[in-house]
Design an enzyme around this catalytic site. Structure first.
Site, PDB file in Angstrom:
ATOM      1  N   CYS A  35       0.820  -1.227   0.000  1.00 45.48           N
ATOM      2  CA  CYS A  35       0.000   0.000   0.000  1.00 45.48           C
ATOM      3  C   CYS A  35       0.846   1.266   0.000  1.00 45.48           C
ATOM      4  O   CYS A  35       0.337   2.356  -0.265  1.00 45.48           O
ATOM      5  CB  CYS A  35      -0.942  -0.001   1.191  1.00 45.48           C
ATOM      6  SG  CYS A  35      -2.054  -1.402   1.166  1.00 45.48           S
ATOM      7  N   HIS A  84      -3.690   6.973   1.592  1.00 43.30           N
ATOM      8  CA  HIS A  84      -4.058   5.633   1.134  1.00 43.30           C
ATOM      9  C   HIS A  84      -5.496   5.352   1.575  1.00 43.30           C
ATOM     10  O   HIS A  84      -5.865   5.636   2.716  1.00 43.30           O
ATOM     11  CB  HIS A  84      -3.077   4.632   1.765  1.00 43.30           C
ATOM     12  CG  HIS A  84      -3.488   3.215   1.584  1.00 43.30           C
ATOM     13  ND1 HIS A  84      -3.820   2.683   0.358  1.00 43.30           N
ATOM     14  CD2 HIS A  84      -3.636   2.197   2.488  1.00 43.30           C
ATOM     15  CE1 HIS A  84      -4.138   1.406   0.516  1.00 43.30           C
ATOM     16  NE2 HIS A  84      -4.044   1.092   1.787  1.00 43.30           N
ATOM     17  N   ASN A 134     -10.208  -0.654  -1.244  1.00 36.90           N
ATOM     18  CA  ASN A 134      -8.756  -0.516  -1.061  1.00 36.90           C
ATOM     19  C   ASN A 134      -8.037  -1.239  -2.206  1.00 36.90           C
ATOM     20  O   ASN A 134      -8.032  -2.465  -2.259  1.00 36.90           O
ATOM     21  CB  ASN A 134      -8.377  -1.118   0.301  1.00 36.90           C
ATOM     22  CG  ASN A 134      -6.889  -1.017   0.592  1.00 36.90           C
ATOM     23  OD1 ASN A 134      -6.086  -0.729  -0.297  1.00 36.90           O
ATOM     24  ND2 ASN A 134      -6.525  -1.268   1.835  1.00 36.90           N
TER      25      ASN A 134
HETATM   26  O1  UT7 Z   1      -4.279  -1.384   3.230  1.00 29.11           O
HETATM   27  C1  UT7 Z   1      -3.569  -1.855   4.314  1.00 29.11           C
HETATM   28  C2  UT7 Z   1      -3.944  -1.150   5.530  1.00 29.11           C
HETATM   29  N1  UT7 Z   1      -5.163  -1.702   6.037  1.00 29.11           N
HETATM   30  C3  UT7 Z   1      -5.819  -1.086   6.947  1.00 29.11           C
HETATM   31  O2  UT7 Z   1      -5.443  -0.006   7.344  1.00 29.11           O
HETATM   32  C4  UT7 Z   1      -7.045  -1.732   7.563  1.00 29.11           C
HETATM   33  C5  UT7 Z   1      -7.115  -1.403   9.004  1.00 29.11           C
HETATM   34  N2  UT7 Z   1      -8.213  -2.035   9.731  1.00 29.11           N
HETATM   35  C6  UT7 Z   1      -9.509  -1.754   9.493  1.00 29.11           C
HETATM   36  O3  UT7 Z   1      -9.853  -1.036   8.577  1.00 29.11           O
HETATM   37  C7  UT7 Z   1     -10.532  -2.301  10.469  1.00 29.11           C
HETATM   38  O4  UT7 Z   1      -9.868  -2.922  11.545  1.00 29.11           O
HETATM   39  C8  UT7 Z   1     -11.549  -3.297   9.837  1.00 29.11           C
HETATM   40  C9  UT7 Z   1     -12.479  -2.526   8.909  1.00 29.11           C
HETATM   41  C10 UT7 Z   1     -10.803  -4.360   9.078  1.00 29.11           C
HETATM   42  C11 UT7 Z   1     -12.400  -3.933  10.929  1.00 29.11           C
HETATM   43  O5  UT7 Z   1     -13.094  -2.942  11.661  1.00 29.11           O
HETATM   44  P1  UT7 Z   1     -13.045  -2.943  13.263  1.00 29.11           P
HETATM   45  O6  UT7 Z   1     -13.877  -1.818  13.700  1.00 29.11           O
HETATM   46  O7  UT7 Z   1     -11.598  -2.939  13.667  1.00 29.11           O
HETATM   47  O8  UT7 Z   1     -13.754  -4.303  13.619  1.00 29.11           O
HETATM   48  P2  UT7 Z   1     -13.277  -5.423  14.656  1.00 29.11           P
HETATM   49  O9  UT7 Z   1     -12.301  -6.327  14.001  1.00 29.11           O
HETATM   50  O10 UT7 Z   1     -12.882  -4.745  15.933  1.00 29.11           O
HETATM   51  O11 UT7 Z   1     -14.618  -6.194  14.935  1.00 29.11           O
HETATM   52  C12 UT7 Z   1     -15.746  -5.565  15.590  1.00 29.11           C
HETATM   53  C13 UT7 Z   1     -16.901  -6.525  15.597  1.00 29.11           C
HETATM   54  C14 UT7 Z   1     -16.574  -7.907  16.151  1.00 29.11           C
HETATM   55  O12 UT7 Z   1     -17.742  -8.386  16.827  1.00 29.11           O
HETATM   56  P3  UT7 Z   1     -17.881  -8.276  18.421  1.00 29.11           P
HETATM   57  O13 UT7 Z   1     -16.710  -9.048  18.983  1.00 29.11           O
HETATM   58  O14 UT7 Z   1     -17.834  -6.814  18.730  1.00 29.11           O
HETATM   59  O15 UT7 Z   1     -19.191  -8.894  18.681  1.00 29.11           O
HETATM   60  C15 UT7 Z   1     -16.328  -8.746  14.923  1.00 29.11           C
HETATM   61  O16 UT7 Z   1     -16.599 -10.107  15.128  1.00 29.11           O
HETATM   62  O17 UT7 Z   1     -17.364  -6.754  14.252  1.00 29.11           O
HETATM   63  C16 UT7 Z   1     -17.321  -8.154  13.960  1.00 29.11           C
HETATM   64  N3  UT7 Z   1     -16.904  -8.295  12.578  1.00 29.11           N
HETATM   65  C17 UT7 Z   1     -17.740  -8.230  11.540  1.00 29.11           C
HETATM   66  N4  UT7 Z   1     -19.071  -8.081  11.480  1.00 29.11           N
HETATM   67  C18 UT7 Z   1     -19.635  -8.028  10.258  1.00 29.11           C
HETATM   68  C19 UT7 Z   1     -15.627  -8.445  12.115  1.00 29.11           C
HETATM   69  N5  UT7 Z   1     -15.641  -8.475  10.765  1.00 29.11           N
HETATM   70  C20 UT7 Z   1     -16.935  -8.355  10.393  1.00 29.11           C
HETATM   71  C21 UT7 Z   1     -17.583  -8.306   9.154  1.00 29.11           C
HETATM   72  N6  UT7 Z   1     -18.918  -8.144   9.133  1.00 29.11           N
HETATM   73  N7  UT7 Z   1     -16.885  -8.384   8.004  1.00 29.11           N
END
Ligand code: UT7
Length: 333
Positions: free
Chosen positions: A122, A258, A289
């Site tokens: 990236c 990015h 992305n």
């Molecule tokens: O290009 C390279 C650089 N990449 C990045 O910068 C990406 C950085 N990370 C992110 O953008 C975010 O971490 C994500 C968008 C990938 C995830 O968002 P988040 O707010 O960090 O979600 P999380 O992993 O903390 O999960 C929150 C909740 C969890 O449920 P509980 O434990 O709160 O009940 C997950 O199980 O959301 C749940 N969850 C989902 N729900 C629906 C995780 N993935 C999904 C999903 N759909 N795809």
């Protein structure tokens, strides 16, 4: 001691043209959500993404890059025969070798150009832009094409909840040319290899080949950790980049980070205290992305929408797998 005399160096370098390629197929959150037990609402709220583009079989990494390069050449009004170097930033060359930059150079008619690929995921476009700028500043190249092109869909599992809704396909290119002024600033770049397993492949190719029925190597990511790293570390990188360029946030016309996640963009923009006149790139909302292609794609959208004009200063910033980052300020062509 004798010296080589036949070398003239320009005072500065500039971006002289921008081109992009957006794959034809638009993919909504509704199409992706059932495969990962998710919803349009969750994807919009957590990432800001509404739709993205997926490439067809014909829209290869090279084909998309060629289309972006041709548009960038047209925009710059520079002939392909005046390009001395073609650099492709990609993480998704489907084959180990050859690099794809040679095919791109040949097909666009850059018959006098050297050509090679770089990685850096990236951050790849921003790294490549600095290399292109240095090549022009050294006097070794008259004009350089830097292009980011990705088919992330080839390396992301459609069933992986942490990545399937984020990544997508596309390409974008800049032509870099000599200038009387400094129009591309020195980069702020860095890398922390201790964090290399935060965004990596599930396995390498030899491991896959030694397995009998394993899944193909796919991208995996510690999303939360990367998110926290990005919103904390990239603010300092942005400040340092502005300092190196000798400008402040008030001098900016645009901020083009990015396009990983719109919430990351929001956090960084807020921490930088960007004044209201600074346009903030939001291309990821409609493109997802696209790894090394996000920055030129996002700047293209700002230009097309009239949100930045020629002569404005734009802060570009790539960050991601490695973990690596790179930023610079440019004058918008
Ligand atoms: O290009 C390279 C650089 N990449 C990045 O910068 C990406 C950085 N990370 C992110 O953008 C975010 O971490 C994500 C968008 C990938 C995830 O968002 P988040 O707010 O960090 O979600 P999380 O992993 O903390 O999960 C929150 C909740 C969890 O449920 P509980 O434990 O709160 O009940 C997950 O199980 O959301 C749940 N969850 C989902 N729900 C629906 C995780 N993935 C999904 C999903 N759909 N795809």
């Amino acid at each position: 001691m004798k010296e080589i005399k036949n070398m003239s160096r320009p005072k500065g370098s500039r971006v002289s043209g921008i081109g992009v390629y957006r794959p034809k197929r638009k993919v909504t959150n509704e199409e992706i959500a059932p495969l990962i037990d998710s919803s349009d609402k969750w994807i919009r709220e957590r990432s800001g993404i509404i739709q993205r583009r997926y490439a067809s079989v014909e829209e290869t990494v090279a084909a998309m890059a060629i289309a972006a390069c041709e548009e960038a050449l047209k925009d710059s009004k520079i002939s392909s025969t005046d390009i001395d170097l073609v650099i492709l930033a990609t993480a998704t060359n489907p084959a180990q070798l050859p690099n794809l930059a040679m095919e791109i150079a040949t097909k666009i008619g850059a018959t006098k150009a050297g050509a090679y690929d770089i990685g850096a995921a990236c951050s790849g476009f921003s790294y490549g832009l600095s290399i292109a700028s240095q090549a022009v500043l050294s006097g070794e190249c008259r004009n350089v094409l830097i292009v980011g092109s990705e088919r992330m869909t080839d390396f992301v599992s459609e069933k992986d909840r942490g990545t399937a809704f984020l990544f997508a396909d596309g390409a974008g290119a800049f032509v870099v040319s000599p200038s009387e002024k400094t129009e591309i600033s020195a980069p702020t770049w860095g890398a922390d290899g201790n964090l290399n397993d935060w965004i990596c492949m599930t396995k390498d190719w030899p491991t896959y080949m030694n397995e009998k029925d394993g899944d193909f190597p796919a991208l995996k990511m510690e999303g939360q950790k990367v998110f926290r790293w990005a919103i904390t570390e990239m603010v300092g990188v942005a400040h340092k980049t502005l300092e190196k360029a000798g400008i402040g946030v008030d001098d900016l016309g645009a901020f083009v980070p990015h396009q990983a996640n719109q919430r990351i963009t929001d956090h960084i923009a807020k921490s930088l205290n960007l004044p209201p006149h600074v346009a903030i790139a939001r291309d990821g909302v409609n493109m997802g992305n696209t790894t090394a292609a996000t920055i030129p794609l996002a700047l293209d959208t700002l230009r097309r929408n009239g949100e930045v004009k020629s002569g404005d200063l734009a802060l570009l910033m790539g960050f991601g797998a490695g973990l690596a980052y790179s930023g610079q300020v440019i004058v918008v062509p």
